[in-house]
Design an enzyme around this catalytic site. Structure first.
Site, PDB file in Angstrom:
ATOM      1  N   ASP A   1       0.834  -1.204   0.000  1.00 59.26           N
ATOM      2  CA  ASP A   1       0.000   0.000   0.000  1.00 59.26           C
ATOM      3  C   ASP A   1       0.868   1.253   0.000  1.00 59.26           C
ATOM      4  O   ASP A   1       0.517   2.272  -0.612  1.00 59.26           O
ATOM      5  CB  ASP A   1      -0.902  -0.041   1.238  1.00 59.26           C
ATOM      6  CG  ASP A   1      -2.008   0.997   1.195  1.00 59.26           C
ATOM      7  OD1 ASP A   1      -2.212   1.626   0.144  1.00 59.26           O
ATOM      8  OD2 ASP A   1      -2.677   1.191   2.224  1.00 59.26           O
TER       9      ASP A   1
ATOM     10  N   CYS B   1      -1.327  10.174   0.374  1.00 56.82           N
ATOM     11  CA  CYS B   1      -2.765   9.957   0.239  1.00 56.82           C
ATOM     12  C   CYS B   1      -3.162  10.279  -1.174  1.00 56.82           C
ATOM     13  O   CYS B   1      -3.098  11.431  -1.593  1.00 56.82           O
ATOM     14  CB  CYS B   1      -3.563  10.825   1.202  1.00 56.82           C
ATOM     15  SG  CYS B   1      -5.344  10.555   1.030  1.00 56.82           S
TER      16      CYS B   1
END
Lengths: 308, 308
Positions: free
Chosen positions: A25, A250
């Protein structure tokens, strides 16, 4: 290296499992494409620091995530010790084929809790995404693999307003019915607050999905991740996702901060005397080294404070 | 502007008081010296955003804190609405004289919980620092002022190892005996974790200093501030210090992050439905404007996320 002063608190677990997502991730959302040898060293160092569950890569199509195009080659290079769990993300049956060919024993699939994210990320709808997951999960289980289910955008997404809790529970419960042994409840854009966390965990319990099946996955975009994680621990959750050094940014907000940094989490856990088996100093040294490889500083506050 | 989804939680206060320290503790630790007119506008904007307690400046000697050398001039420029509390920091009797001349009605004094910080910051010892505070507090009370007591380094300092909880309680209880109506328990270097927070609050209670007299003051240097603040709320504390935009850095660590940002705190409180009277959007706009004045971005994660 400074350590937190150990003072225990009541109502918290004795031990939690850190599910490390940095190599997958984290690196998936970094703009740099990291050499496969560096990735292998990164994972080896994470395991050496004591992490026992490391999501290593993703068998998503390289066109969508060029950062992880070397998935098969990376797994070939790894020779992890007995007992270390090394799940990989698998988006669909094609990905499962590649994972099986690489000898993977655990996979994770990635679902959306909101219509708009299902449309934007999966080219699907809330219901239709299961047409992709169902055969993937069934075949994986038939092959003896265990399957984790990510539920993303559990607390909000960049396009819709409030996300109804029962909608999130419906998606998650269906993944459990299909055979996922664990759900990772993702606050993909980092907006959750503690009452919302407790309400979601409670609603899952009412739907028959107990805390032993739940992991939490918070992003620190709004600085809320660690307070939310603490809340989930108080609610009985004992598995928490985090990313070494806060790798990952993000992708859905103009912010350098994405995944909860494993070091920031570990500072809290070490201070509380909650066992993880992870060595903070080795982890910080690994993240400093990785930041050097990426050519940008770690957004982890603990790494920044201890690197100084 | 995005807002958190409102979901309440049990065991938390309905309302908390934010004690805003940006103009004093924040600007004191910024390297830039801000024009007095900008400071006045900053304070007016904070009050317009709904903050009702704003520590405006310090009457410390300008040689030590040139950033706040304009204290008297700043107070002359301010014309705050009825009901807004505007305490100032006062290090000693000379500072008290200047504060009284400026018509101040509330002061705060600044004590150390560790010997080394007392030596380095106050040129004193844990015991001897009271020789400075005692006459200052006594005269302030005689003049009808209210006095807040900061206790700094409650959870650790940069030089000593663990700080004994009973040592912190001894310093704080003595300030309350001297007449301080409130203690602000400072985690000056940002190392605290939730069990430590609860243990300190509990120890103060056992020594006769109840939660109604306690405020918490966390720094986010290690990313722990908001989880610790939440813990203090669960323990009954209802006054929390924070700094708009996270102004202030950390003078005792190589980190850009010091004071808990008021916006990061407010995001949590708004999500939990805990009343503060503060408007998040106005506050974020104020911090973006102030960051522009200082020529550097706000370290607040909420400001960064919403400014994007």
């Amino acid at each position: 290296m400074r350590k937190p002063q150990l003072v225990k608190a009541e109502g918290l677990p004795d031990r939690v499992t850190i599910y490390e997502v940095g190599p997958r991730d984290g690196l998936q959302n970094e703009s740099a494409i990291v050499d496969v040898a560096v990735k292998a060293e990164f994972i080896n160092r994470l395991v050496d620091a004591g992490l026992t569950t490391v999501e290593t890569t993703s068998f998503v199509h390289p066109k969508w995530v060029p950062q992880l195009a070397d998935a098969a080659e990376l797994l070939e290079r790894l020779d992890l010790p007995e007992g270390v769990r090394a799940p990989v993300l698998v988006p669909n049956e094609r990905g499962l084929d590649r994972a099986l060919a690489a000898g993977v024993r655990e996979i994770a699939i990635f679902a959306s809790a909101t219509e708009t994210f299902a449309a934007n990320n999966l080219n699907s709808t809330l219901d239709d995404q299961f047409a992709m997951f169902t055969p993937t999960i069934q075949r994986a289980l038939a092959e003896g693999l265990s399957v984790r289910g990510y539920v993303s955008m559990c607390y909000g997404d960049p396009w819709e307003g409030d996300v109804p809790i029962d909608q999130v529970v419906k998606v998650g419960a269906r993944l459990v019915e299909l055979g996922c042994h664990e759900l990772s409840l993702g606050d993909t854009i980092g907006v959750a607050t503690p009452g919302h966390v407790t309400a979601l965990i409670t609603a899952f319990g009412a739907a028959g999905v107990g805390v032993e099946k739940l992991a939490v996955h918070f992003h620190d975009t709004y600085g809320q991740a660690l307070a939310n994680t603490l809340t989930a621990f108080r609610d009985g959750v004992t598995t928490v996702d985090s990313s070494a050094g806060g790798l990952g940014g993000c992708p859905y907000a103009e912010s350098a901060t994405g995944n909860l940094a494993t070091e920031d989490l570990l500072w809290q856990l070490d201070g509380l005397g909650i066992q993880t088996g992870v060595d903070l100093q080795k982890l910080v040294e690994t993240s400093i080294w990785m930041a050097d490889q990426l050519g940008k500083p770690s957004p982890s506050r603990v790494v920044q404070a201890l690197a100084g």
